[in-house]
Design a protein around this motif. Structure first.
Motif, short mmCIF file in Angstrom:
data_model
loop_
_atom_site.label_atom_id
_atom_site.label_comp_id
_atom_site.label_asym_id
_atom_site.label_seq_id
_atom_site.Cartn_x
_atom_site.Cartn_y
_atom_site.Cartn_z
N GLN A 1 -0.95 3.49 -1.55
CA GLN A 1 0.31 3.92 -0.97
C GLN A 1 1.50 3.10 -1.46
OE1 GLN A 1 -0.05 4.43 3.46
NE2 GLN A 1 -2.19 3.83 3.12
N VAL A 2 2.65 3.75 -1.51
CA VAL A 2 3.94 3.08 -1.63
C VAL A 2 4.76 3.54 -0.43
CG1 VAL A 2 6.09 2.84 -2.91
CG2 VAL A 2 3.91 2.94 -4.15
N VAL A 3 5.10 2.60 0.44
CA VAL A 3 5.83 2.94 1.65
C VAL A 3 7.30 2.58 1.46
CG1 VAL A 3 6.03 2.61 4.13
CG2 VAL A 3 3.78 2.54 3.04
N VAL A 4 8.17 3.59 1.63
CA VAL A 4 9.62 3.41 1.52
C VAL A 4 10.19 3.57 2.93
CG1 VAL A 4 11.72 4.16 0.34
CG2 VAL A 4 9.48 4.47 -0.77
N PRO A 5 10.20 2.50 3.73
CA PRO A 5 10.53 2.62 5.15
C PRO A 5 12.00 2.94 5.39
CG PRO A 5 10.33 0.31 4.56
CD PRO A 5 9.92 1.10 3.34
N GLN A 6 12.24 3.84 6.34
CA GLN A 6 13.60 4.23 6.68
C GLN A 6 14.07 3.61 7.99
OE1 GLN A 6 15.29 6.35 4.33
NE2 GLN A 6 13.46 5.60 3.28
N GLY A 7 13.15 3.25 8.89
CA GLY A 7 13.54 2.66 10.17
C GLY A 7 12.42 2.76 11.17
N ALA B 1 4.85 -0.43 6.50
CA ALA B 1 5.00 -0.86 5.11
C ALA B 1 4.40 -2.24 4.91
CB ALA B 1 6.47 -0.85 4.72
N ALA B 2 4.70 -3.14 5.85
CA ALA B 2 4.17 -4.50 5.76
C ALA B 2 2.65 -4.51 5.87
CB ALA B 2 4.79 -5.37 6.84
N ARG B 3 2.10 -3.68 6.76
CA ARG B 3 0.65 -3.65 6.92
C ARG B 3 -0.05 -3.13 5.66
NH1 ARG B 3 -2.10 -6.56 8.91
NH2 ARG B 3 -3.81 -5.10 9.33
N VAL B 4 0.52 -2.11 5.03
CA VAL B 4 -0.05 -1.58 3.79
C VAL B 4 -0.10 -2.67 2.72
CG1 VAL B 4 0.46 -0.03 1.85
CG2 VAL B 4 0.46 0.85 4.19
N ALA B 5 0.98 -3.44 2.61
CA ALA B 5 1.01 -4.52 1.63
C ALA B 5 0.03 -5.63 1.99
CB ALA B 5 2.43 -5.07 1.51
N GLU B 6 -0.02 -6.00 3.28
CA GLU B 6 -0.91 -7.08 3.72
C GLU B 6 -2.38 -6.73 3.50
OE1 GLU B 6 0.24 -7.54 7.76
OE2 GLU B 6 2.19 -8.45 7.27
N LEU B 7 -2.71 -5.46 3.69
CA LEU B 7 -4.09 -5.02 3.51
C LEU B 7 -4.47 -4.85 2.04
CD1 LEU B 7 -4.35 -2.41 6.41
CD2 LEU B 7 -5.66 -4.53 6.24
N GLY B 8 -3.48 -4.87 1.17
CA GLY B 8 -3.74 -4.70 -0.25
C GLY B 8 -4.03 -3.27 -0.65
N LEU C 1 5.06 1.26 -7.79
CA LEU C 1 3.96 2.06 -8.31
C LEU C 1 3.05 1.26 -9.22
CD1 LEU C 1 5.78 5.45 -9.03
CD2 LEU C 1 3.83 5.13 -7.48
N THR C 2 3.62 0.32 -9.95
CA THR C 2 2.79 -0.54 -10.80
C THR C 2 1.73 -1.26 -9.99
OG1 THR C 2 4.59 -0.86 -12.39
CG2 THR C 2 2.84 -2.50 -12.39
N THR C 3 2.10 -1.70 -8.80
CA THR C 3 1.13 -2.33 -7.90
C THR C 3 0.14 -1.31 -7.33
OG1 THR C 3 2.69 -4.07 -7.25
CG2 THR C 3 0.88 -3.60 -5.73
N ALA C 4 0.66 -0.19 -6.85
CA ALA C 4 -0.20 0.80 -6.18
C ALA C 4 -1.21 1.43 -7.11
CB ALA C 4 0.68 1.88 -5.54
N LEU C 5 -0.89 1.55 -8.39
CA LEU C 5 -1.75 2.28 -9.32
C LEU C 5 -2.76 1.41 -10.04
CD1 LEU C 5 0.95 4.71 -10.79
CD2 LEU C 5 -0.96 5.32 -9.29
N THR C 6 -2.89 0.15 -9.63
CA THR C 6 -3.90 -0.71 -10.26
C THR C 6 -5.30 -0.36 -9.75
OG1 THR C 6 -3.74 -2.41 -8.54
CG2 THR C 6 -2.25 -2.62 -10.44
N PRO C 7 -6.32 -0.61 -10.55
CA PRO C 7 -7.69 -0.38 -10.08
C PRO C 7 -8.03 -1.21 -8.85
CG PRO C 7 -7.65 -0.64 -12.48
CD PRO C 7 -6.28 -0.99 -11.99
N THR D 1 -6.03 -2.06 -6.37
CA THR D 1 -5.49 -1.43 -5.18
C THR D 1 -6.33 -0.22 -4.78
OG1 THR D 1 -3.25 -2.16 -5.76
CG2 THR D 1 -3.44 -0.38 -4.15
N ARG D 2 -6.76 0.56 -5.75
CA ARG D 2 -7.61 1.72 -5.46
C ARG D 2 -8.92 1.27 -4.82
NH1 ARG D 2 -7.89 7.08 -4.51
NH2 ARG D 2 -6.21 7.37 -6.04
N THR D 3 -9.52 0.20 -5.35
CA THR D 3 -10.78 -0.29 -4.79
C THR D 3 -10.60 -0.75 -3.35
OG1 THR D 3 -11.57 -0.98 -6.96
CG2 THR D 3 -12.59 -2.03 -5.04
#
Length: 403
Positions: A328-334, A341-348, A367-373, A375-377
């Motif tokens: 995921q890439v989370v673009v938070p609006q409010g 968004a923070a939880r998605v990043a913290e969980l990897g 996207l460079t971060t999200a599309l790595t193998p 992150t998928r794993t």
């Protein structure tokens, strides 16, 4: 059972899951929800009776409904009255009322429960909506958190005062009109001292110790068996997995710029795009064959075929993407979206975009971060631990309350 929500699609969809599990256990179910056509169609599609209540949420969010002369207090008064009246009328034979969504709507449901002598449960889809020493409250509209205050307990005390200031008069006026006593702490009365948390405990855990006796059931999700449209399946089959982009019920300030930035960033990664119109009415920027636009579709099926999911971070979309195993890439609006968004990043399992406005450069970096193998794993591993039985857990708890 009567379930209620005044919310967007992400807030109504969990009630579909809970309603279906209750039906499977032999209970009768009705749902009070906004009168938007998509909600009525979804509930009718699974055989659940819906009681339209309040104004169209989509019209309010997208600005089709003009602001009322009294602003938020007037709208709050209308919500309290509408939910009280409709719930009272629809609650014949009900044993439990379940409220989710906006505070004044839930206050109307609770008032109906008090008047009718029916059990009442308040449920939140995210932990940050509930008072806790471990996180600050979500700022209320027009009520920013005081600068320099870092004590979460003090911030929650201020939040209770803000809720009373914004909604107290509307709620108490209505309660007086139906013979109920006034409330001097509206928020905590509506939440009760034992609220439910309908969220996955890995994605959105409730931290202990805490004053509230929170019952975390797991997310109220339901396997979606609807087939994807044939033309979408043909697009998916014609190339490599695309990146999905959608912002749900968020209107977005400059939808044309957002669509351009996201599509160009995805192209820069050598990927195709599936663009969801959503309430922002996003549209394709050209006629190239590497992009496909969709309306209402089965997100569970689509996300499983996506290389990544770019979204706003609403509780429902984040839960679906996590359950589907999509990076995921989370673009938070409010609201609760920065939390997810923070939880998605913290969980990897993806990346948290910095700020609400994506640019080609900022989204490319995410996207460079999200599309790595890697992150998928990690996303696959977290999906395997997702508690997909939350609706069944909640349904059993509700029935235990009355048996």
């Amino acid at each position: 059972m009567l379930l209620s929500a005044y919310d967007s699609r992400g807030g109504v969809e969990p009630l579909v899951g809970l309603a279906m599990r209750l039906l499977e256990l032999g209970a009768e179910v009705r749902v009070c929800a906004p009168p938007d056509e998509e909600f009525a169609k979804r509930l009718a599609g699974v055989g659940v009776e819906m009681v339209p209540t309040g104004q169209s949420v989509r019209d309010l969010v997208t600005g089709k409904t003009p602001p009322s002369p009294g602003g938020v207090p007037r709208r709050a008064a209308e919500l309290v009255a509408a939910f009280y009246q409709n719930v009272t009328a629809a609650a014949e034979g009900c044993d439990v009322l379940v409220a989710t969504g906006l505070l004044p709507a839930a206050a109307g449901v609770q008032a109906a429960a008090e008047k009718l002598g029916i059990r009442y449960v308040y449920a939140s889809y995210q932990p940050v909506s509930l008072p806790s020493p471990h996180h600050p409250p979500i700022p209320r509209p027009g009520r920013p958190l005081p600068e320099g205050v870092t004590d979460n307990r003090a911030l929650w005390e201020q939040d209770a005062a803000d809720a009373q200031a914004v909604f107290g008069e509307a709620v108490n006026s209505h309660r007086a009109s139906v013979g109920l006593p006034p409330l001097d702490d509206l928020r905590d009365h509506v939440f009760t001292d034992r609220p439910w948390l309908a969220a996955d405990p890995v994605l959105a855990p409730w931290a202990q110790p805490a004053e509230l006796d929170v019952v975390q059931t797991g997310a109220w999700v339901l396997p979606d068996e609807r087939p994807l449209p044939e033309d979408l399946v043909a697009f998916l089959d014609a190339g490599t997995p695309p990146v999905y982009v959608g912002f749900g019920s968020i209107p977005m300030r400059d939808p044309g710029d957002v669509a351009r930035a996201t599509i160009e960033a995805i192209r820069a990664q050598g990927r195709r795009t599936v663009l969801s119109r959503g309430w922002a009415d996003l549209a394709l920027i050209d006629d190239q064959e590497d992009c496909f636009v969709v309306g209402e579709v089965n997100h569970q099926a689509l996300f499983r075929r996506a290389a990544a999911v770019v979204h706003h971070g609403g509780a429902g979309t984040t839960a679906t993407a996590t359950w589907s195993g999509a990076p995921q890439v989370v673009v938070p609006q409010g609201a609760d979206q920065p939390y997810f968004a923070a939880r998605v990043a913290e969980l990897g399992i993806g990346a948290a975009h910095d700020g609400p406005t994506p640019t080609v450069e900022s989204l490319s970096a995410a996207l460079t971060t999200a599309l790595t193998p890697e992150t998928r794993t990690r996303a696959t591993a977290v999906a395997e631990s997702f508690h997909a039985d939350g609706a069944r857990v909640a349904a059993k708890l509700l029935l235990e309350m009355v048996n």
